[in-house]
Design an enzyme around this catalytic site. Structure first.
Site, short mmCIF file in Angstrom:
data_model
loop_
_atom_site.label_atom_id
_atom_site.label_comp_id
_atom_site.label_asym_id
_atom_site.label_seq_id
_atom_site.Cartn_x
_atom_site.Cartn_y
_atom_site.Cartn_z
N ASP A 253 0.84 -1.20 0.00
CA ASP A 253 0.00 0.00 0.00
C ASP A 253 0.88 1.25 0.00
OD1 ASP A 253 -2.32 1.43 0.00
OD2 ASP A 253 -2.86 1.01 2.08
N LEU B 125 10.65 -20.23 -5.06
CA LEU B 125 9.63 -19.51 -4.30
C LEU B 125 8.22 -19.78 -4.84
CD1 LEU B 125 9.13 -17.16 -2.14
CD2 LEU B 125 9.05 -15.63 -4.12
N HIS C 105 2.39 3.08 -9.13
CA HIS C 105 2.07 1.66 -9.34
C HIS C 105 3.18 0.96 -10.12
CE1 HIS C 105 -1.75 2.28 -7.54
NE2 HIS C 105 -2.28 2.97 -8.54
C1 IPE Z 1 -5.69 -2.74 -0.27
O1 IPE Z 1 -5.24 -1.45 -0.48
C2 IPE Z 1 -5.77 -3.48 -1.57
C3 IPE Z 1 -4.50 -3.71 -2.25
C4 IPE Z 1 -3.32 -3.47 -1.76
C5 IPE Z 1 -4.64 -4.32 -3.53
P1 IPE Z 1 -6.25 -0.22 -0.65
O2 IPE Z 1 -5.41 1.00 -0.59
O3 IPE Z 1 -7.08 -0.41 -1.85
O4 IPE Z 1 -7.14 -0.40 0.66
P2 IPE Z 1 -8.07 0.62 1.42
O5 IPE Z 1 -9.12 1.04 0.45
O6 IPE Z 1 -7.19 1.76 1.83
O7 IPE Z 1 -8.59 -0.15 2.59
C1 IPE Z 2 -1.56 0.16 -3.36
O1 IPE Z 2 -1.32 1.53 -3.46
C2 IPE Z 2 -1.70 -0.49 -4.72
C3 IPE Z 2 -3.08 -0.86 -5.09
C4 IPE Z 2 -4.11 -0.87 -4.30
C5 IPE Z 2 -3.29 -1.25 -6.46
P1 IPE Z 2 -2.51 2.60 -3.42
O2 IPE Z 2 -2.94 2.89 -4.82
O3 IPE Z 2 -3.58 2.13 -2.51
O4 IPE Z 2 -1.78 3.87 -2.83
P2 IPE Z 2 -2.37 4.93 -1.81
O5 IPE Z 2 -2.93 4.17 -0.66
O6 IPE Z 2 -3.42 5.70 -2.54
O7 IPE Z 2 -1.19 5.76 -1.43
MG MG Z 3 -4.08 2.44 -0.57
#
Ligand code: IPE
Ligand code: IPE
Ligand code: MG
Length: 232
Positions: free
Chosen positions: A12, A123, A29
């Protein structure tokens, strides 16, 4: 130091990482997917046998259309790269989640990748795509109900170990350690069944900045917490 056999990661913070650099979220990403590749290699070198990453949740479809499209495009390329890295690193790849909702070309790449890497002995790498823990449990329950209806199982056979066979993670041991980056402290619908006894490690580091030193810190934390089933 005891190395966890299976680590699960909620990667995240890609968006916030990009924002800090005044770059578009998609740049975050792209950088995040490079970090996944690096961490796979480092984790395996450190003795991890199973690594599961949360790449796209069932809830992530509600992000802006542009971002979803960009993530799908990245996924397409990632599947192709993964085909090469899995053969280079002897990695066995499995996809968790409901892939029926993904584009035809992505589905084809997933099947190709799983088949090509099925016999690899390095892995075990699981990627959760269009994955939600509740969705996985419901899909499993439906499959089990079908088996019951067809007379393949009886009511008495519905127990934890039999139900596990209907989950996407069939045959994969439960995670010993869950890592979530970016300071959030929630499960966000990840591996609800499998995380029942897992140790949780949270770090403020944003996913694209995650390094092997961070992984080591998580393992140190795991070692300090690892007192399962009442053992001291
Ligand atoms: C959780 O991250 C899902 C993934 C890492 C794929 P999000 O950033 O989407 O989660 P929330 O919405 O903050 O809970
Ligand atoms: C996690 O990073 C990756 C996915 C959920 C695809 P985020 O896109 O949730 O990044 P933040 O939380 O907005 O910083
Ligand atoms: Mg996020």
């Amino acid at each position: 130091m005891k190395i966890p056999e299976h680590i699960a990661i909620i990667l995240d913070g890609n968006g916030r990482w990009a924002k800090k650099k005044r770059m578009p979220r998609n740049y975050g990403h792209a950088q995040g997917s490079k970090t996944v590749e690096k961490i796979c290699e480092e984790a395996y070198r450190m003795g991890v046998k199973y690594l599961t990453v949360y790449a796209f949740s069932t809830e992530n479809w509600s992000r802006p259309r542009d971002e979803v499209d960009a993530l799908m495009k990245l996924l397409r390329n990632y599947m192709k790269d993964c085909l090469k890295t899995s053969s280079k690193n002897n990695m066995k790849v499995r996809i968790l989640g409901d892939i029926s909702k993904l584009g035809e070309d992505i589905k084809t790449s997933i099947i190709e990748l799983e088949e090509a890497s099925a016999e690899n002995t390095g892995l075990n790498f699981q990627v959760a795509l269009n994955y939600g823990g509740r969705d996985e449990i419901l899909r499993g329950a439906k499959k089990m109900a079908e088996a019951y209806k067809a007379g393949l199982i009886s009511l008495d056979e519905i127990d934890e170990s039999n139900f596990f066979r209907y989950l996407d993670t069939k045959g994969i041991p439960d995670p010993d350690l869950l890592i979530r980056t970016s300071g959030e402290q929630r499960i966000s619908n990840f591996l609800l069944w499998q995380l029942a006894y897992t140790e949780f490690y949270f770090t403020d580091t944003l996913w694209p900045d995650f390094t092997k030193e961070e992984l080591m810190k998580a393992f140190q934390y795991y070692n300090s917490r690892n007192r399962r089933f009442g053992a001291v």
